[in-house]
Scaffold this motif. Structure first.
Motif, short mmCIF file in Angstrom:
data_model
loop_
_atom_site.label_atom_id
_atom_site.label_comp_id
_atom_site.label_asym_id
_atom_site.label_seq_id
_atom_site.Cartn_x
_atom_site.Cartn_y
_atom_site.Cartn_z
N UNK A 198 36.50 43.52 31.89
CA UNK A 198 35.74 42.21 31.21
C UNK A 198 36.68 40.89 31.64
N UNK A 199 38.10 41.18 31.56
CA UNK A 199 38.91 39.91 32.16
C UNK A 199 38.49 39.61 33.41
N UNK A 200 38.03 40.45 34.40
CA UNK A 200 37.95 40.03 35.61
C UNK A 200 36.38 39.42 35.61
N UNK A 201 35.66 39.28 34.75
CA UNK A 201 34.44 38.66 34.59
C UNK A 201 34.48 37.13 34.45
N UNK A 202 36.08 36.72 33.90
CA UNK A 202 36.22 35.44 33.61
C UNK A 202 37.37 34.98 34.73
N UNK A 203 37.96 35.65 35.54
CA UNK A 203 39.26 35.42 36.30
C UNK A 203 38.95 36.21 37.55
N UNK A 204 39.49 35.45 38.56
CA UNK A 204 39.50 36.15 39.96
C UNK A 204 40.60 37.26 39.93
N UNK A 205 40.48 38.18 40.83
CA UNK A 205 41.37 39.38 41.11
C UNK A 205 43.07 38.87 41.36
N UNK A 206 43.25 37.93 41.86
CA UNK A 206 44.41 37.05 42.09
C UNK A 206 45.09 36.83 40.79
N UNK A 207 44.44 36.18 39.99
CA UNK A 207 44.94 35.65 38.80
C UNK A 207 45.22 36.90 37.65
N UNK A 237 45.62 40.15 38.98
CA UNK A 237 46.97 40.69 39.43
C UNK A 237 48.20 40.08 38.92
N UNK A 238 48.34 38.72 39.16
CA UNK A 238 49.55 38.05 38.39
C UNK A 238 49.69 38.31 37.14
N UNK A 239 48.79 38.55 36.09
CA UNK A 239 48.74 38.67 34.82
C UNK A 239 49.45 40.14 34.54
N UNK A 240 48.62 40.90 35.30
CA UNK A 240 49.22 42.29 34.94
C UNK A 240 50.46 42.56 35.60
N UNK A 241 50.85 41.97 36.61
CA UNK A 241 52.07 42.07 37.25
C UNK A 241 53.38 41.99 36.59
N UNK A 242 53.14 40.75 35.65
CA UNK A 242 54.17 40.31 34.71
C UNK A 242 54.36 41.38 33.47
N UNK A 243 53.27 42.03 33.11
CA UNK A 243 53.42 43.28 32.14
C UNK A 243 53.78 44.47 32.62
N UNK A 244 53.19 44.66 33.88
CA UNK A 244 53.64 46.00 34.39
C UNK A 244 55.30 46.09 34.64
N UNK A 245 55.65 44.97 35.07
CA UNK A 245 57.28 44.84 35.28
C UNK A 245 57.79 44.91 33.87
N UNK A 246 57.52 44.52 33.01
CA UNK A 246 57.95 44.50 31.64
C UNK A 246 57.96 45.81 31.00
N UNK A 281 34.35 51.60 36.57
CA UNK A 281 33.86 52.05 37.81
C UNK A 281 32.37 51.53 38.17
N UNK A 282 32.11 50.82 39.39
CA UNK A 282 30.79 50.32 39.57
C UNK A 282 30.83 48.97 39.43
N UNK A 283 31.71 48.52 38.91
CA UNK A 283 31.71 46.89 38.62
C UNK A 283 32.64 46.04 39.57
N UNK A 284 33.39 46.70 40.36
CA UNK A 284 34.22 46.19 41.29
C UNK A 284 34.25 46.84 42.61
N UNK A 285 34.62 46.01 43.75
CA UNK A 285 34.36 46.61 45.01
C UNK A 285 35.72 47.33 45.36
#
Length: 229
Positions: A141-150, A152-161, A175-179
């Motif tokens: 759902x988040x990807x419906x509002x933002x591009x994958x680069x944005x 990715x940066x958002x999740x990168x912050x939390x994955x590091x934390x 599955x099926x919603x993304x390439x």
């Protein structure tokens, strides 16, 4: 070293502290039950748990736990936080409580991030908890509002934390919603990937990364996920 239970019946494998997990699965695969059991497992294990919902409002989630687990989440006050990204955007009634925070919509990553961070900070400072879990249901759902680069940066912050605080995180992807490129980009952030599919009428799941497995048959009974082969 702290280990975290995935909450899958008849599986018997845990994940190490600092683990980020991506679960990619089609509709009606049981990923909803898995994410909520993963959250509930943390509560039972005396962990602080943050549940980010981008698909259902808080009232629906609280109702799910009452109907499927016969538990009122208020019993775990101080041990969980819900970041609701649905209620405000759909102008629904808010439920008051210190365990619930409302983001403006699923695309406002700054607002979502601030609210997740607030819960994580409180749980990390607590001496009464035995671990921390973060669940984002769903990233799709988040990807419906933002591009994958944005995203990715958002999740990168939390994955590091998650790694630096010896916590664990689960990210749900439809599955099926993304390439394939989008999925592979997000997989760079995680230590464990789960994939589900239906084959010849059977539900199958595969683990890759920190835990590796062949395709395993599973079932969802009474909203519990169980490995059956």
């Amino acid at each position: 070293m702290k280990e975290y239970s995935l909450g899958i019946d008849n599986f018997g494998k845990d994940v190490r502290e600092g683990t980020n997990i991506l679960f990619t699965a089609p509709p009606l695969s049981g990923k909803n039950a898995f994410s909520r059991n993963f959250f509930y497992q943390g509560l039972k294990d005396n962990e602080g748990c943050v549940y980010v919902t981008t698909t259902e409002e808080t009232n629906s989630i609280l109702k799910w736990f009452k109907e499927n687990k016969e538990v009122d989440l208020d019993e775990f006050e101080g041990h969980f936080g819900i970041v609701d990204c649905v209620t405000k955007s759909q102008e629904l009634s808010e439920i008051k409580g210190k365990s619930i925070k409302y983001a403006s919509n699923p695309g406002d990553l700054t607002d979502i991030g601030v609210k997740i961070s607030s819960f994580l900070k409180d749980f990390y400072k607590s001496d009464d908890l035995d671990g921390i879990r973060l669940i984002i249901d769903t990233i799709s759902v988040i990807l419906m509002y933002s591009n994958v680069k944005t995203v990715f940066r958002f999740l990168h912050t939390f994955s590091g934390r998650i790694r630096s605080t010896d916590a664990v995180a689960l990210y749900i992807l439809e599955e099926g919603d993304h390439d394939r490129k989008t999925i592979q980009t997000l997989k760079q952030l995680v230590d464990l990937s789960l994939e589900a599919e239906e084959s010849e009428g059977n539900r199958m799941i595969k683990f890759s990364g920190q835990i590796n497995s062949d395709w395993l048959k599973y079932a969802v009974n009474n909203n519990n996920m169980k490995i059956i082969s």
